[in-house]
Structures are given as structure tokens and as C-alpha cells.
Design an enzyme around this catalytic site. Structure first.
Site, short mmCIF file in Angstrom:
data_model
loop_
_atom_site.label_atom_id
_atom_site.label_comp_id
_atom_site.label_asym_id
_atom_site.label_seq_id
_atom_site.Cartn_x
_atom_site.Cartn_y
_atom_site.Cartn_z
N GLU A 268 0.83 -1.21 0.00
CA GLU A 268 0.00 0.00 0.00
C GLU A 268 0.87 1.26 0.00
OE1 GLU A 268 -2.75 -0.81 3.25
OE2 GLU A 268 -3.93 -2.11 1.94
N ASP A 347 -7.85 -9.61 3.55
CA ASP A 347 -7.71 -8.52 4.51
C ASP A 347 -8.86 -8.48 5.51
OD1 ASP A 347 -6.92 -6.27 5.79
OD2 ASP A 347 -7.27 -4.89 4.15
N GLU A 375 -12.97 -3.07 11.42
CA GLU A 375 -12.95 -2.37 10.13
C GLU A 375 -13.99 -2.93 9.16
OE1 GLU A 375 -9.12 -2.40 8.21
OE2 GLU A 375 -9.89 -1.45 6.40
C1 GCV Z 1 -2.86 0.23 8.37
C2 GCV Z 1 -6.10 -2.45 5.24
C3 GCV Z 1 -6.63 -1.22 5.91
C4 GCV Z 1 -5.55 -0.17 6.07
C5 GCV Z 1 -4.37 -0.80 6.86
C6 GCV Z 1 -3.90 -2.02 6.08
C7 GCV Z 1 -2.79 -2.76 6.80
O1 GCV Z 1 -5.80 -2.18 3.91
O2 GCV Z 1 -7.73 -0.71 5.21
O3 GCV Z 1 -6.09 0.92 6.76
O4 GCV Z 1 -3.34 0.10 7.07
O5 GCV Z 1 -4.96 -2.92 5.91
O6 GCV Z 1 -3.10 -3.74 7.47
O7 GCV Z 1 -1.65 -2.36 6.69
#
Ligand code: GCV
Length: 652
Positions: A268, A347, A375
Site C-alpha cells: 500500500e 484482509d 474495520e
Molecule cells: C494500516 C487495510 C486497511 C488499512 C491498513 C492495512 C494494513 O488495507 O484498510 O487501513 O493500514 O490494511 O493492514 O496495513
């Protein structure tokens, strides 16, 4: 900055019958954690029995009535035993075990009342049990649903009464490590490993260590550039390696007790070794060699994937990526590296298969990463008690080195992304604290059932009135399945609103760059991850590859994760996919409404503050569930043209 907070499950309310054994507490060591244990017992004695205990040193357990905290040889550091009789003797190999024993004694007294006689022994299932905070230095929390950070505010570190209360809470359930900041290390947080923060970090380390908790920090892989001014972060560049060595020396001169660091690399848009054509092992080891000199761990995340994909491409698959990047590196990581692996290959969806990496790296230390920040599971608005799900994950057979190897057997560490913030009640939704409590308890003892944990939490938090206990128990235990019913069906996931991840948006991620597709069309839905599809299924050991790859044996709840199937396909439970979608969505929304009705009957039976908080959230949950029900049903009706067998309302 808000500092008012509740004590959650550690409130120690007045008990009917006093236990006189709490009058005298004896201790044979002055280890910090043992002293914490003694004062916690004294605090419980005051709260529960109105007793003001004396605390005295005593080399060994004497004959006088009282509680003895005895550090002794021949026992492990964190395991404990309790012999409860005329005298209560808590023994362990270190103060940390005595602290866990003291909390266990108190827990039992609250849940069962004062007992005359029993013995209890417990060894933690994994040596490292961690909470990961995704708190940013400005005070915001990534995926936080319960206020702001209580560690940071406007770039400063916050240390106050709440810090100690937090340490006490999580230590009481067996957590022994905390990462205080977001894995996406940005802005001021880059400087956490610099002179700007050492003093405050050291104060925090002191508080944590009194409760047997090691402090960890998330750091940036590009720190040699961002902090050190180098023009590269290449892990094989000697200038970079020596920068890390000097940095580790500096850090440990201020923070000698630091547990280590956590790194999210090549994920990411985070920097990582791939930029320099290096492997994940080369990246992790460069940092590990520096921190290893001081006994520090490097927790290295396996959540490595390309987030700039082309939705047109049906052959490559995000689910494959962790395994593709890491499995070939088994044995290549230094001893102080622990790979942190999310429970599933995607995820933290409400349902995913267990990541095949757990069966793939027997020569590498692995940590299971879970998420109690909700989340994708209702954001602490919708009720979702996650412990039944976590138990399934821990119990999943990887067939790694033998017939019976479960995830619980192949990991040396377990972590969860925390669901806390500076809300008065810590977790936003009062009942979401059951996940914080439950994660700790389960991580300390993987054999506990979700029911036992829920019962303990209810008795300590809400009291023992039968109607309250039965209602909340029923709500908690069915809540994960209810949530699953009204959201994305059969393991396919990702029908959520992009970015916020709350509420339905069936095609929100369908044409995006994130690799999160369901491929629904007029004939069917699901991702073909079999040998003929993306081949993801072949990443499992043979038994699991066969189980999931064969439509006859693939469990219904994951069938659309592994297969693209027509709506008319008949599931093992005897109904077609389309009818299953309609049925579960009507059921899930009805169950959410039933939670609300059940809760209303508890008015006057739980504290007004708790009642109002849960009521407000359940009302929102019923609205959310209704929206999910109608959007999903309508979408699949329009796609398939299939009528609901039961003739219920579907908005056409
Ligand atoms: C901390 C997902 C979440 C992100 C998070 C990422 C991760 O993509 O939406 O907010 O970032 O996981 O675990 O690094």
C-alpha cells in the site's frame, strides 16, 4: 484531551461475602511485576470486600491465613499455579507469572464468588501476545472507531492516568507486548526513533514494564533516508546497514527494555526492499541484525501485495501474493525476525480461508495477526463478537509438519489490531470490549471456548443477573454469524463502501485497483481460485488444496471465495446459491432487529450509560442490516432474475 474512562472488567464491585484471606498478602520477591500483583490484590480486596490488606515480605509460604505470592525455581516465567485453601499460594518462575496468577485469582472470585478450595495451573499458549495500535502521531487512529488516540495528541506523546489503566487492563488478560503506533509510519511518527521522543517513550516503557508489557514501535523501512538523510534505503548497501546499527545502539541506550520494531514494507505504497530488487528476507535481516545485538525483535509484515492492479486481469490474484513473496524464503530470516501474517490471504474480511502461509514456513517464526478493530465487521456500531471466529482460525489444520498441526501449533506469537481509543468506554460500543477482553484471554489460553470467555466478561462487566447474562450471552455468541448473514455472501467479501468500509456497495470495489473482485454477472458469482483459475488453492498443503479445490467438499461458507458458480448451483445445505443469498439476508436483518428487542428488555437492569450506548448502536445496526439486505437482494435479483421462493419483498 479527554481522560475520563471506565475500568471495564476490572471494576471490582462489592461482593456479598468477604474473603478474609485477602487481609494479608505475602510476597517473596521485590520484582516490579510481583509488587504490581500484590497491590492489585489489595485493590481487589478493597473494592470487593472493603478489606484493607497488609503487604509483607515472606521468604516462603507460611502457615498463617493469607495470600502468598511465591517466585520459585523450576517454573516458567509466565505460567502460574494457584493452590487455594486456608492459605492461597500463587507460584510462578517470575513476577510476571505472579501477576497473571493474581489477576486469575481475582477473576475467579468475581465470576464464582469466594471458593474454599481449588487448584489451577496455566501456561500461556504463545510466548508473545501483542496489541497493535494504528495510532498516528497527530492523535487520529487509522480504522479507529472509539475516539482519538490515548498515546498521541498533536504530535506529542500523552502519558496520564489512562496509560496506567490501559496497561493494567491488558495485562489482566495476558497481553505482554504493545505496538503504540500505526504501521503506516508518517509525519511526526517517523521521528519516534529520534531524540524528540526518547524521554516520553522511556516513561511509557516504565509504566508498561510494571505490568509485564514490552513496548514496540512501528518504524519506516525508509528511515535511513527520512531520518538519516541517506539517498537510499537499500538493505544491501553498507552505508544503510551501518546507519541501522548506529540507530539501534542509540535507541537501546535510551530504551533498554524496548521489545523491538514492527515494519510494513512494500505494501500500500509503503517503501520496502523491492524498490532495490531485494527480497523481503534481505530487507528484514538488515534491520534485524542491528536490533538483534540488543535482543530486539523485528516483526515483519507479510501483507505485501500490489495495490495497483487491473480489474480486467482474471489470472493474477491478490490472494496469492503473500505466499508467492514469502514461502520460498523459509529459513532465510534471522532468528529475531517474526513474520506477521494476517489470518486470511485478503484482509480481515468477515469470512476468509486461513492464509496458506501458516502451513508453508516451518523454519520461520510466525505471528498470527487478527483485527479486533472492526474495520470490516461493523465498526463498533454493529455487534460482532469475534472470538468464535478467532478460535476457528487457531484450530485450522495446516498439515504443516504433521497430521494435527493447527495454526495455534505453528505460531510463536499472536497479535490483534486494537479496537481502543479515548472514548470513555475505550471501545466505542460497550459490548465491543468483549473482543478486547476475549482476544487477550484467548491468546493466553488458546483452549478457552468463546462461551467461557463471554461468560467471564459478562460477569465481570455487567454483573450476574440471569436475564442480563442470558441475553448478552445469546447476543454475543450469535453476532458474528448474524453479521455474516446480512453482508457479502459465502466468503466472497468486499461488497463494502470503498475507503470507509462501512455499509454496502456491491460494486464499490469491482472495477478498482485493489484486487478485490466478486465477478458477479447474470449467470453467477465468485472467484475461480482452483487449479484452472488463479491457482491460489494450490498454495495449501494437499489435504486442504483438495478440500477447497473440489466443489463437492469445499465448505459452503467459503464456496464463492474458491469457485465461480451459477446462481442455480445447489449448496451442500440443499438450497441454491441465489435462495441462500435471499434467505440469509432476510434472516440476518431480522436477527439484528431481534437484538434490539432483546436489549430493550434489559432497561433498568444494566447501568443507564451502558444501556443507552448499546441501544443507540443497535438502532444503527438494524438500519445498516436493512440496507445491506435490500441492496444485496436487489442486486442479485436484478443480476439473476430469480424469484425468491418465499415471495418476500425484494425491491426490483
Ligand atoms: C494500516 C487495510 C486497511 C488499512 C491498513 C492495512 C494494513 O488495507 O484498510 O487501513 O493500514 O490494511 O493492514 O496495513
Amino acid at each position: 484531551m479527554q481522560v475520563e474512562f471506565t475500568e471495564l472488567w476490572l471494576e471490582y464491585r462489592k461482593q456479598v461475602k468477604a474473603d478474609k484471606r485477602y487481609e494479608s498478602i505475602y510476597i517473596n520477591t521485590d520484582e516490579r511485576t510481583a509488587l504490581t500483583a500484590a497491590s492489585e490484590l489489595a485493590r481487589a480486596a478493597r473494592g470487593m470486600y472493603g478489606i484493607h490488606s497488609t503487604i509483607e515480605m515472606s521468604e516462603e509460604a507460611g502457615s498463617a491465613r493469607g495470600i502468598y505470592l511465591i517466585k520459585c525455581g523450576g517454573m516458567s516465567d509466565e505460567g502460574y499455579s494457584i493452590e487455594c485453601g486456608e492459605r492461597i499460594i500463587i507460584s510462578s518462575g517470575s513476577g510476571r507469572g505472579l501477576l497473571y496468577g493474581a489477576f486469575a485469582l481475582i477473576r475467579r472470585a468475581v465470576c464464582r464468588g469466594a471458593e474454599e478450595r481449588y487448584t489451577e495451573k496455566c501456561e500461556p499458549s504463545q510466548p508473545l501476545r501483542m496489541l497493535n495500535h494504528w495510532d498516528n502521531a497527530d492523535g487520529s487512529i487509522e480504522r479507529g472507531y472509539s475516539g482519538e488516540s490515548f498515546f498521541f495528541c498533536h504530535g506529542r506523546m500523552v502519558i496520564n492516568a489512562r496509560t496506567r489503566a490501559y496497561a493494567r487492563l491488558i495485562s489482566s488478560v495476558g497481553i505482554n507486548a504493545v505496538v503504540i503506533n500505526n504501521v503506516n509510519v508518517k509525519d511526526d511518527a517517523v521521528e519516534l526513533i529520534s531524540g524528540r521522543y526518547y524521554e516520553r517513550l522511556s516513561e511509557l516503557e516504565e509504566i508498561f514494564s510494571a505490568y509485564g508489557i514490552k513496548l514496540y514501535i512501528s518504524i519506516s523501512f525508509a528511515a535511513p533516508m527520512e531520518l538519516g538523510g541517506l539517498d537510499s534505503a537499500d538493505p544491501c548497501d553498507e552505508r544503510v546497514r551501518s546507519w541501522w546499527r548506529e540507530k539501534a545502539e542509540e535507541i537501546y541506550s535510551y530504551l533498554p527494555g524496548l521489545g523491538g520494531v514492527l515494519i510494513k514494507a512494500d505494501s500500500e505504497e509503503r517503501p520496502g526492499p523491492f524498490t532495490y530488487g531485494r527480497t523481503q528476507a534481505e530487507g528484514a535481516n538488515a534491520v534485524a541484525q542491528a536490533f538483534g545485538q540488543y535482543g530486539g525483535d523485528v516483526i515483519w509484515r507479510c501483507f505485501v501485495y500490489n495495490c495497483r492492479r487491473d480489474w480486467r486481469d482474471r489470472k493474477t490474484d491478490r490472494a496469492r501474493e503473500s505466499y508467492d513473496h514469502f514461502s520460498g524464503l523459509d529459513g532465510a530470516f534471522d532468528d529475531n525476525v517474526i513474520l506477521q501474517i494476517k489470518n486470511g490471504p485478503m484482509d480481515f474480511q468477515v469470512r476468509e480461508p486461513v492464509s496458506p502461509l501458516f502451513g508453508a514456513m516451518p523454519k520461520t517464526r510466525q505471528m498470527l495477526e487478527l483485527q479486533i478493530a472492526q474495520e470490516y465487521t461493523g465498526q463498533q456500531i454493529d455487534l460482532c463478537y469475534l472470538i468464535p471466529w478467532f478460535r476457528e482460525i487457531l484450530g485450522f489444520k495446516t498439515y504443516c509438519c504433521g497430521e494435527n498441526d493447527r495454526v495455534a501449533d505453528v505460531i510463536c506469537a499472536i497479535a490483534a489490531v486494537s479496537n481502543t481509543g479515548n472514548d470513555e468506554n475505550w471501545t466505542g460500543h460497550e459490548l465491543a470490549a468483549a473482543n478486547l477482553y476475549g482476544f487477550g484471554r484467548l491468546s493466553f489460553d488458546n483452549s478457552l471456548t468463546a462461551e467461557t470467555i463471554a461468560m467471564e466478561w459478562i460477569l465481570q462487566t455487567l454483573g450476574s443477573e440471569t436475564e442480563v447474562v442470558d441475553t448478552v450471552m445469546n447476543m454475543l455468541l450469535s453476532s458474528w454469524q448474524t453479521y455474516e448473514k446480512y453482508t457479502a455472501p459465502l466468503g466472497v467479501g468486499w461488497m463494502v463502501t470503498p475507503e470507509t468500509h462501512y455499509g454496502p456497495d456491491v460494486e464499490g470495489y469491482e472495477y478498482s485497483r485493489w484486487g478485490t473482485y466478486h465477478y458477479a454477472d447474470r449467470n453467477g458469482v465468485g472467484v475461480d481460485r482452483t487449479r484452472n483459475g488463479t491457482g491460489f488453492v494450490t498454495q495449501y498443503r494437499q489435504r486442504n488444496a483438495e478440500l477447497y479445490g473440489n466443489i463437492e467438499t469445499c465448505p459452503d461458507e467459503l464456496v464463492l471465495f474458491f469457485h465461480h458458480l451459477p446462481y442455480t448451483h445447489v449448496l451442500k445445505r440443499g438450497k441454491t446459491i441465489i435462495q441462500h443469498i435471499y434467505d440469509t439476508h432476510f434472516e440476518g436483518a431480522a436477527e439484528a432487529e431481534a437484538f434490539l428487542e432483546q436489549w430493550k428488555r434489559l432497561h433498568g437492569k444494566v447501568e443507564e450509560r451502558v444501556y443507552g450506548n448499546v441501544l443507540e448502536r443497535l438502532i444503527k445496526q438494524t438500519e445498516n442490516a436493512r440496507e445491506w439486505r435490500d441492496r444485496i437482494n436487489t442486486y442479485f435479483y436484478r443480476s439473476s432474475g430469480a424469484e425468491d421462493e418465499k415471495g418476500r419483498i425484494i425491491y426490483k
